[in-house]
Design a protein around this motif. Sequence first.
Motif, short mmCIF file in Angstrom:
data_model
loop_
_atom_site.label_atom_id
_atom_site.label_comp_id
_atom_site.label_asym_id
_atom_site.label_seq_id
_atom_site.Cartn_x
_atom_site.Cartn_y
_atom_site.Cartn_z
N GLU A 112 18.80 -4.62 -8.93
CA GLU A 112 17.63 -5.37 -9.36
C GLU A 112 16.33 -4.62 -9.04
OE1 GLU A 112 15.75 -9.64 -8.19
OE2 GLU A 112 17.77 -9.18 -7.46
N GLU A 113 15.41 -4.60 -10.01
CA GLU A 113 14.12 -3.98 -9.76
C GLU A 113 13.27 -4.96 -8.94
OE1 GLU A 113 14.93 -0.67 -10.91
OE2 GLU A 113 12.91 -0.68 -11.75
N LYS A 114 12.51 -4.40 -8.01
CA LYS A 114 11.74 -5.27 -7.11
C LYS A 114 10.25 -5.06 -7.29
CE LYS A 114 15.27 -4.85 -3.55
NZ LYS A 114 15.64 -3.97 -2.49
N THR A 115 9.47 -6.03 -6.79
CA THR A 115 8.00 -5.87 -6.80
C THR A 115 7.47 -6.18 -5.39
OG1 THR A 115 7.67 -8.18 -7.42
CG2 THR A 115 7.71 -6.59 -9.22
N LEU A 116 6.29 -5.65 -5.12
CA LEU A 116 5.65 -5.93 -3.84
C LEU A 116 4.14 -5.91 -4.02
CD1 LEU A 116 6.32 -6.32 -0.74
CD2 LEU A 116 5.79 -3.89 -0.49
N GLU A 117 3.48 -6.92 -3.46
CA GLU A 117 2.02 -6.95 -3.53
C GLU A 117 1.46 -6.22 -2.31
OE1 GLU A 117 -1.02 -10.37 -4.75
OE2 GLU A 117 -0.25 -10.64 -2.72
N VAL A 118 0.55 -5.29 -2.56
CA VAL A 118 -0.03 -4.54 -1.44
C VAL A 118 -1.56 -4.63 -1.48
CG1 VAL A 118 1.85 -2.91 -1.15
CG2 VAL A 118 -0.01 -2.35 -2.72
N ALA A 119 -2.16 -4.43 -0.32
CA ALA A 119 -3.62 -4.48 -0.25
C ALA A 119 -4.16 -3.09 0.05
CB ALA A 119 -4.05 -5.46 0.83
N GLY A 120 -5.34 -2.82 -0.47
CA GLY A 120 -5.99 -1.53 -0.20
C GLY A 120 -7.47 -1.67 -0.51
N ARG A 121 -8.09 -0.52 -0.78
CA ARG A 121 -9.51 -0.55 -1.11
C ARG A 121 -9.69 -0.05 -2.54
NH1 ARG A 121 -12.93 2.55 3.05
NH2 ARG A 121 -12.11 4.32 1.92
N LEU B 90 -13.30 2.18 -6.94
CA LEU B 90 -14.58 2.16 -7.66
C LEU B 90 -15.66 1.39 -6.89
CD1 LEU B 90 -13.07 1.59 -11.21
CD2 LEU B 90 -13.74 3.76 -10.13
N ASN B 91 -15.33 0.13 -6.48
CA ASN B 91 -16.37 -0.62 -5.77
C ASN B 91 -16.16 -0.66 -4.25
OD1 ASN B 91 -14.45 -2.54 -5.25
ND2 ASN B 91 -15.17 -4.00 -6.78
N LEU B 92 -15.10 0.03 -3.77
CA LEU B 92 -14.81 0.19 -2.33
C LEU B 92 -14.55 -1.14 -1.60
CD1 LEU B 92 -17.37 2.99 -1.34
CD2 LEU B 92 -15.09 3.22 -2.30
N MET B 93 -14.25 -2.20 -2.35
CA MET B 93 -13.96 -3.51 -1.74
C MET B 93 -12.46 -3.68 -1.56
SD MET B 93 -16.56 -5.39 -1.08
CE MET B 93 -17.51 -4.03 -0.51
N PRO B 94 -12.01 -4.48 -0.57
CA PRO B 94 -10.58 -4.75 -0.42
C PRO B 94 -10.04 -5.45 -1.67
CG PRO B 94 -11.80 -5.53 1.49
CD PRO B 94 -12.82 -5.17 0.46
N ARG B 95 -8.83 -5.04 -2.08
CA ARG B 95 -8.24 -5.63 -3.29
C ARG B 95 -6.72 -5.56 -3.17
NH1 ARG B 95 -6.59 -3.48 -8.17
NH2 ARG B 95 -7.57 -1.43 -7.99
N LYS B 96 -6.01 -6.43 -3.90
CA LYS B 96 -4.55 -6.40 -3.91
C LYS B 96 -4.05 -5.93 -5.26
CE LYS B 96 -3.63 -9.90 -0.45
NZ LYS B 96 -3.23 -11.27 -0.19
N ALA B 97 -2.82 -5.41 -5.28
CA ALA B 97 -2.20 -5.06 -6.56
C ALA B 97 -0.69 -5.20 -6.39
CB ALA B 97 -2.55 -3.62 -6.95
N VAL B 98 -0.01 -5.45 -7.50
CA VAL B 98 1.46 -5.61 -7.44
C VAL B 98 2.11 -4.33 -7.95
CG1 VAL B 98 3.43 -6.92 -8.32
CG2 VAL B 98 1.30 -8.10 -7.74
N MET B 99 2.99 -3.76 -7.14
CA MET B 99 3.73 -2.55 -7.52
C MET B 99 5.18 -2.92 -7.82
SD MET B 99 1.59 -0.16 -7.09
CE MET B 99 -0.06 -0.72 -6.84
N ASN B 100 5.82 -2.12 -8.67
CA ASN B 100 7.25 -2.36 -8.90
C ASN B 100 8.06 -1.10 -8.63
OD1 ASN B 100 7.13 -0.75 -11.25
ND2 ASN B 100 6.39 -2.51 -12.44
N SER B 101 9.38 -1.26 -8.64
CA SER B 101 10.28 -0.14 -8.30
C SER B 101 10.07 1.06 -9.21
CB SER B 101 11.74 -0.60 -8.37
OG SER B 101 11.97 -1.62 -7.44
N GLU B 102 9.78 0.77 -10.48
CA GLU B 102 9.55 1.84 -11.46
C GLU B 102 8.34 2.70 -11.05
OE1 GLU B 102 10.96 2.02 -15.10
OE2 GLU B 102 10.21 4.00 -14.52
N ASP B 103 7.26 2.01 -10.61
CA ASP B 103 6.06 2.72 -10.11
C ASP B 103 6.48 3.71 -9.02
OD1 ASP B 103 3.70 1.67 -11.37
OD2 ASP B 103 3.96 -0.20 -10.27
N ILE B 104 7.26 3.20 -8.05
CA ILE B 104 7.58 4.04 -6.88
C ILE B 104 8.50 5.19 -7.30
CG2 ILE B 104 8.46 4.01 -4.49
CD1 ILE B 104 5.88 2.29 -5.06
#
Length: 350
Positions: free
Chosen positions: A230-239, A242-256
């Motif tokens: 099964e392909e998985k996803t994970l939400e991660v936080a970073g900066r 462009l605007n240098l503010m904290p933000r989240k994004a969802v990554m999936n196994s294909e990305d990795i």
Amino acid sequence: MFNWLKSRFSRNDLGIDLGTANTLVITLDGDTIISEPSVVAVYKGTNEVILGGNGVGDEAYRMLGRTPTNIEALRPLKGGVIADFEITEKMLRYFLRKAQNGTSLMNPRVVISVPSGITTVERRAVINSAERAGARKVYLVDEPMAAALGVGMPVTKAQGSMIVDIGGGTTEVAVLSLSGPVAIKSVKLAGDDLDDAIIDYVRKNHNLQIGPQTAETLKKTIGSATPVGEEKTLEVAGRDTLNLMPRKAVMNSEDIRSALEPALQGIMRAILDCLELAPPEIGSDLLEQGIVVVGGGALLPGLDSYISQGTGLPCSIDDDPLTAVVRGTAKFLEDLDLYAPFLSEGEDQQ
Ligand SMILES: Nc1ncnc2c1ncn2[C@@H]1O[C@H](COP(=O)(O)OP(=O)(O)OP(=O)(O)O)[C@@H](O)[C@H]1O
Ligand SMILES: [Mg+2]
């Protein structure tokens, strides 16, 4: 009397896998007593270890990337070799003290595994830092040899065995026969580089700057070398870049997988290079026995089929890849005289 003395002394001996990512310590009876990240938290300026010398390992790892301005959490090894001699010595001192648990009267003799590709100066640095940390006598053994013994390969026979150790800082590939390497390749391309590749990928493709711990979490939880189940996803936080503010994004196994592919190709290149160096007679042994993979990198799902496809050889992952090298150092401890040819040693310390 002498036998009693000898066994008493040797019970005190320790095997150490001094790794870029993790340090493991084992006793002669084969009990791993320490397995902690190779991280030390120090006060900036003085390099004094925090918590009265106890800010090492698990404690310090939790602080990576989260320290106040007066404290620094450091990894004293880079690419398998000592980058900071003083901090390595302090880290070893902590681990030796912890391993002995205050019970021993004698300083221990230690067998330490080192990457096969390191220089004489780098070897000397390992010996010196262990001596200064309290070892009575230091023996060094090459990691692939320790790993092969650790997984129980028939390394003393006239039969080829192939081991791949993917650690945090180095990948060691070796074909061994008759107790020695017949082909060996050591590259500074391993787990840390896989994490860096994920950081780059997320920055370029999601405009998000993430830290090394987040990258490692992505690799360990949703990463794979080839599609598995099964392909998985994970939400991660970073900066946001462009605007240098904290933000989240969802990554999936294909990305990795896409992020890891170029670095994995580099590791595959090292494996193929080593195979090309091996004498042709060994080929039939390897076709039969296959390749065994150890080190934390071996835990990446799908790596066995990735290596098998790339080499055309059977490939298996050791059941406990993180402890293979340190288990091997315990075998050397069992009979230091027998294994003397594989060990380089420092002077006796009093
Ligand atoms: N489940 C997993 N999937 C992928 N990689 C993993 C997993 N678990 C651990 N790792 C990676 O394994 C590496 C650590 O492995 P290991 O402890 O064998 O390295 P080391 O011996 O300290 O390093 P070296 O031998 O290069 O000096 C880290 O990069 C870590 O991210
Ligand atoms: Mg290692």
